[in-house]
Design an enzyme around this catalytic site. Structure first.
Site, mmCIF file in Angstrom:
data_model
loop_
_atom_site.group_PDB
_atom_site.id
_atom_site.type_symbol
_atom_site.label_atom_id
_atom_site.label_comp_id
_atom_site.label_asym_id
_atom_site.label_seq_id
_atom_site.Cartn_x
_atom_site.Cartn_y
_atom_site.Cartn_z
ATOM 1 N N ASP A 11 0.859 -1.181 0.000
ATOM 2 C CA ASP A 11 0.000 0.000 0.000
ATOM 3 C C ASP A 11 0.890 1.225 0.000
ATOM 4 O O ASP A 11 2.016 1.195 0.493
ATOM 5 C CB ASP A 11 -0.920 0.013 1.222
ATOM 6 C CG ASP A 11 -2.137 0.920 1.032
ATOM 7 O OD1 ASP A 11 -2.439 1.315 -0.123
ATOM 8 O OD2 ASP A 11 -2.795 1.240 2.037
ATOM 9 N N GLY A 12 0.352 2.287 -0.572
ATOM 10 C CA GLY A 12 1.035 3.567 -0.595
ATOM 11 C C GLY A 12 0.115 4.633 -0.053
ATOM 12 O O GLY A 12 -1.105 4.482 -0.082
ATOM 13 N N GLU A 51 2.316 3.792 -4.230
ATOM 14 C CA GLU A 51 1.711 2.490 -4.538
ATOM 15 C C GLU A 51 2.660 1.670 -5.419
ATOM 16 O O GLU A 51 2.881 0.482 -5.182
ATOM 17 C CB GLU A 51 0.371 2.672 -5.268
ATOM 18 C CG GLU A 51 -0.709 3.327 -4.453
ATOM 19 C CD GLU A 51 -1.447 2.407 -3.495
ATOM 20 O OE1 GLU A 51 -1.053 1.231 -3.321
ATOM 21 O OE2 GLU A 51 -2.441 2.866 -2.901
ATOM 22 N N ASP A 74 -4.394 -2.554 -3.327
ATOM 23 C CA ASP A 74 -5.663 -1.861 -3.544
ATOM 24 C C ASP A 74 -5.508 -0.758 -4.596
ATOM 25 O O ASP A 74 -6.395 0.057 -4.784
ATOM 26 C CB ASP A 74 -6.213 -1.289 -2.232
ATOM 27 C CG ASP A 74 -5.301 -0.265 -1.580
ATOM 28 O OD1 ASP A 74 -4.316 0.179 -2.204
ATOM 29 O OD2 ASP A 74 -5.574 0.089 -0.416
ATOM 30 N N HIS A 124 -9.267 -0.476 2.696
ATOM 31 C CA HIS A 124 -10.057 -0.112 3.881
ATOM 32 C C HIS A 124 -11.293 -0.996 4.014
ATOM 33 O O HIS A 124 -12.397 -0.535 4.259
ATOM 34 C CB HIS A 124 -10.436 1.378 3.829
ATOM 35 C CG HIS A 124 -9.242 2.237 3.581
ATOM 36 N ND1 HIS A 124 -8.277 2.478 4.542
ATOM 37 C CD2 HIS A 124 -8.816 2.872 2.470
ATOM 38 C CE1 HIS A 124 -7.338 3.239 4.031
ATOM 39 N NE2 HIS A 124 -7.625 3.489 2.783
ATOM 40 N N ASP A 134 -1.408 -0.318 5.045
ATOM 41 C CA ASP A 134 -1.891 1.064 5.122
ATOM 42 C C ASP A 134 -1.319 1.744 6.366
ATOM 43 O O ASP A 134 -0.812 2.867 6.289
ATOM 44 C CB ASP A 134 -3.425 1.077 5.150
ATOM 45 C CG ASP A 134 -3.973 2.489 5.242
ATOM 46 O OD1 ASP A 134 -3.793 3.258 4.281
ATOM 47 O OD2 ASP A 134 -4.553 2.831 6.284
#
Length: 155
Positions: A11-12, A51, A74, A124, A134
């Site tokens: 995740d970024g 990301e 994501d 999320h 995250d």
């Protein structure tokens, strides 16, 4: 689905976009109780760059060429660019007019060393590894000692 040796979750994050950013990585070796986490923060960057950099850095950590990998992210930006083949068209056109050319070129170098599949997961959404990535990314973006994203160019 192939039998992957490694599951990578990435995740970024960027606060402000552009602004301070970071990435988070969780790597799990399938069938082994082996898990590693990585993160890094940057002074001024974008969400898409973080990301993509997360995936690049995770793939760089793989020591054996030809490793079977599933990357869970994501980021539609990353997944669609690869899975829909856009990236390879951009490469043929020498990335003319495309953002993040530096990172896409780095990505291709690492991607081609391994057998990489991508799986998009909703962010999320209480996915434990994605939530952990995250958290790692956001925490990294808030550290006092942040790196410079030398490839980031303001438009």
């Amino acid at each position: 689905m192939s039998s992957a040796n490694v599951h990578i979750y990435t995740d970024g994050a960027a606060r402000g976009n552009p602004g301070p950013g970071g990435f988070g990585i969780v790597m799990e070796w399938v069938g082994k109780p082996y898990k590693k986490e990585f993160s890094q923060g940057y002074k001024h960057t974008t969400n898409n760059r973080m990301e993509l950099l997360a995936v690049i850095e995770a793939l760089r950590k793989l020591k054996n060429p030809g490793t079977q990998v599933i990357v869970f992210t994501d980021s539609k930006y990353v997944v669609d660019a690869v899975m829909k083949g856009w990236l390879f068209g951009w490469e043929k056109k020498n990335f003319k007019g495309k953002k993040n050319e530096d990172l896409w070129r780095e990505f291709l170098k690492e991607f081609r060393k391994h057998q990489v599949e991508f799986k998009w997961i909703r962010g999320h959404n209480n996915h434990p590894q994605n939530e952990r990535c995250d958290t790692l990314a956001v925490e990294a973006s808030k550290k006092t000692r942040l790196l410079i994203d030398s490839g980031f160019v303001e438009n």
